[in-house]
Design a protein around this motif. Structure first.
Motif, short mmCIF file in Angstrom:
data_model
loop_
_atom_site.label_atom_id
_atom_site.label_comp_id
_atom_site.label_asym_id
_atom_site.label_seq_id
_atom_site.Cartn_x
_atom_site.Cartn_y
_atom_site.Cartn_z
N ASP A 1 0.85 -1.19 0.00
CA ASP A 1 0.00 0.00 0.00
C ASP A 1 0.88 1.24 0.00
OD1 ASP A 1 -1.91 1.92 0.27
OD2 ASP A 1 -2.56 1.32 2.28
N PRO A 2 0.77 2.11 -1.01
CA PRO A 2 1.63 3.31 -1.05
C PRO A 2 1.45 4.22 0.15
CG PRO A 2 0.60 2.93 -3.18
CD PRO A 2 -0.06 2.00 -2.22
N VAL A 3 0.24 4.27 0.72
CA VAL A 3 0.01 5.13 1.88
C VAL A 3 0.81 4.62 3.08
CG1 VAL A 3 -1.73 5.96 3.50
CG2 VAL A 3 -2.28 5.81 1.06
N ARG A 7 7.06 5.45 -6.56
CA ARG A 7 8.16 5.28 -7.51
C ARG A 7 9.01 4.07 -7.14
NH1 ARG A 7 11.47 10.61 -8.64
NH2 ARG A 7 9.32 11.15 -9.23
N ILE A 8 9.32 3.92 -5.84
CA ILE A 8 10.11 2.76 -5.43
C ILE A 8 9.34 1.47 -5.65
CG2 ILE A 8 11.18 1.63 -3.43
CD1 ILE A 8 11.80 4.38 -2.32
N GLY A 9 8.05 1.48 -5.30
CA GLY A 9 7.24 0.29 -5.48
C GLY A 9 7.08 -0.11 -6.93
N GLY A 10 6.94 0.88 -7.81
CA GLY A 10 6.79 0.58 -9.24
C GLY A 10 8.07 0.13 -9.91
N ARG A 11 9.20 0.70 -9.49
CA ARG A 11 10.46 0.40 -10.17
C ARG A 11 11.05 -0.92 -9.70
NH1 ARG A 11 14.82 5.06 -10.83
NH2 ARG A 11 13.07 5.76 -12.11
N PHE A 12 10.99 -1.16 -8.37
CA PHE A 12 11.64 -2.35 -7.81
C PHE A 12 10.66 -3.45 -7.46
CE2 PHE A 12 14.38 1.29 -6.84
CZ PHE A 12 15.57 0.86 -7.40
N ARG A 13 9.39 -3.25 -7.79
CA ARG A 13 8.36 -4.24 -7.52
C ARG A 13 8.26 -4.54 -6.01
NH1 ARG A 13 5.51 -4.02 -12.18
NH2 ARG A 13 6.88 -4.30 -13.97
N ARG A 50 4.28 15.16 2.90
CA ARG A 50 3.33 14.06 2.74
C ARG A 50 3.20 13.66 1.27
NH1 ARG A 50 -0.61 16.16 5.34
NH2 ARG A 50 -2.04 16.70 3.66
N ALA A 51 3.11 14.65 0.40
CA ALA A 51 3.01 14.36 -1.04
C ALA A 51 4.31 13.77 -1.57
CB ALA A 51 2.64 15.62 -1.80
N ALA A 52 5.46 14.30 -1.10
CA ALA A 52 6.74 13.80 -1.58
C ALA A 52 6.96 12.36 -1.14
CB ALA A 52 7.87 14.69 -1.08
N SER A 53 6.60 12.03 0.09
CA SER A 53 6.77 10.65 0.56
C SER A 53 5.86 9.69 -0.20
CB SER A 53 6.49 10.57 2.06
OG SER A 53 5.16 10.96 2.35
N LEU A 54 4.66 10.14 -0.54
CA LEU A 54 3.75 9.28 -1.30
C LEU A 54 4.26 9.05 -2.72
CD1 LEU A 54 1.08 7.75 -1.19
CD2 LEU A 54 -0.09 9.84 -1.92
N ARG A 55 4.77 10.10 -3.35
CA ARG A 55 5.34 9.95 -4.70
C ARG A 55 6.55 9.03 -4.68
NH1 ARG A 55 4.52 15.61 -5.03
NH2 ARG A 55 6.75 15.91 -4.63
N LEU A 56 7.41 9.20 -3.68
CA LEU A 56 8.61 8.37 -3.60
C LEU A 56 8.24 6.91 -3.34
CD1 LEU A 56 11.68 8.27 -3.61
CD2 LEU A 56 11.65 8.79 -1.15
#
Length: 326
Positions: A190-192, A319-325, A310-316
């Motif tokens: 969960d990205p949140v 990004r980490i979840g999408g790139r490194f699965r 809060r927005a920066a941590s959600l974007r990061l």
């Protein structure tokens, strides 16, 4: 003369507090009505109250019950003055609002309409909460040592309780458990929740930097250096105030709670456990762990309330979840 000097100072601080509240009111009313006379009187009242407060500083920090009780009563006096000012501001603001909702002039920020009276009421309670917390800390400071001995006196009497305290007090058990909770939240996908973990990772070094700065300004000896205590831990040599363990534990726990409430409550229970064990085991005073908890929790709360972080941590996290699965 000294026996009633404290009451004289209390009366002076009450007067200075109400003068400060009246000065703020006159300053705001003067600005609203473009009256330089009201603004001038408001500034003079603020200056007079400031001089009164600073004149009593040496007496406030006088060792002994008179100085410490005066500190607590001064905090309550400031709380009452500020509460009166906010109450008057709420009343005048409610009349202007007349029950009409106040809409956000920037719809892109994602905030909906807020009732005028309710918003002013919430804004008025916030300073009261902070003022009450300040008064509570001052009172806790007055009874810090007696509260420490009230807890530490039970150390060494019950082997099972001492074993639990040693488990919580050490540098590995609670931090490892908090790290495992953070990993569990991260692997949830969960990205949140992942963003909350990233904020926890950021809160730890930030809280450490704040601790180093505070220790450079003020050093408080550990309880076992000044008193004979039942020590269940080794002898740390750094400053006792604020508690490093409590600061880091609460910084992580509150950050995790912003992403998952259930995990956050478990983490906060662990943070409370290590905080209480540090006092029970003779390593910290109660005020040390309370200050550390407020520092860590306040820092994590500030990171969460900041829209930028809060927005920066959600974007990061995405990004980490999408790139490194992950």
């Amino acid at each position: 003369m000294r026996s009633y000097m404290a009451w004289y100072l209390v009366a002076g601080y009450l007067g200075a507090s109400w003068a400060a509240a009246l000065g703020v009111l006159l300053l705001r009313w003067g600005r609203g009505h473009a009256s330089w006379e009201l603004q001038g009187v408001g500034v003079l009242l603020l200056l007079a109250s400031g001089i009164g407060f600073f004149a009593g500083v040496p007496e406030i920090w006088t060792p002994g019950p008179a100085g410490t009780e005066l500190a607590a009563m001064s905090g309550l006096a400031m709380l009452g003055a500020w509460g009166t000012f906010r109450a008057l501001q709420i009343l005048t603001g409610s009349r202007r609002a007349s029950g009409v909702a106040i809409s956000d002039p920037h719809p892109s920020r994602g905030e909906g309409p807020e009732p005028g009276a309710e918003g002013l009421r919430n804004a008025g309670l916030r300073p009261l909460q902070w003022g009450g917390l300040l008064a509570l800390l001052l009172i806790l400071w007055r009874w810090d040592v007696p509260l420490f001995f009230a807890l530490n006196t039970y150390a060494g009497r019950a082997p099972w309780l001492d074993g639990l305290a040693r488990l919580l007090i050490n540098d590995y058990a609670v931090p490892t458990a908090l790290a495992m909770l953070a990993w569990w939240m991260w692997w949830s996908g969960d990205p949140v929740q992942q963003a909350a973990v990233l904020r926890a990772v950021l809160a730890v070094p930030l809280s450490g930097a704040l601790l180093e700065a505070m220790n450079a300004v003020y050093f408080r000896p550990r309880p076992f250096t000044d008193y004979e205590v039942h020590l269940l831990f080794y002898h740390p040599s750094d400053s006792s105030f604020p508690s490093n363990a409590a600061t880091v534990a609460w910084a992580i726990a509150v950050s995790l709670k912003t992403g998952n409430r259930r995990v956050g409550w478990v983490a906060m229970g662990l943070a409370a456990g290590i905080s209480l064990a540090r006092v029970y085991g003779g390593v910290h005073y109660p005020l040390d762990v309370v200050a550390g908890a407020l520092l860590g929790a306040g820092l994590s709360g500030a990171l969460f309330r900041s829209r930028m972080f809060r927005a920066a941590s959600l974007r990061l996290a995405r990004r980490i979840g999408g790139r490194f699965r992950l």
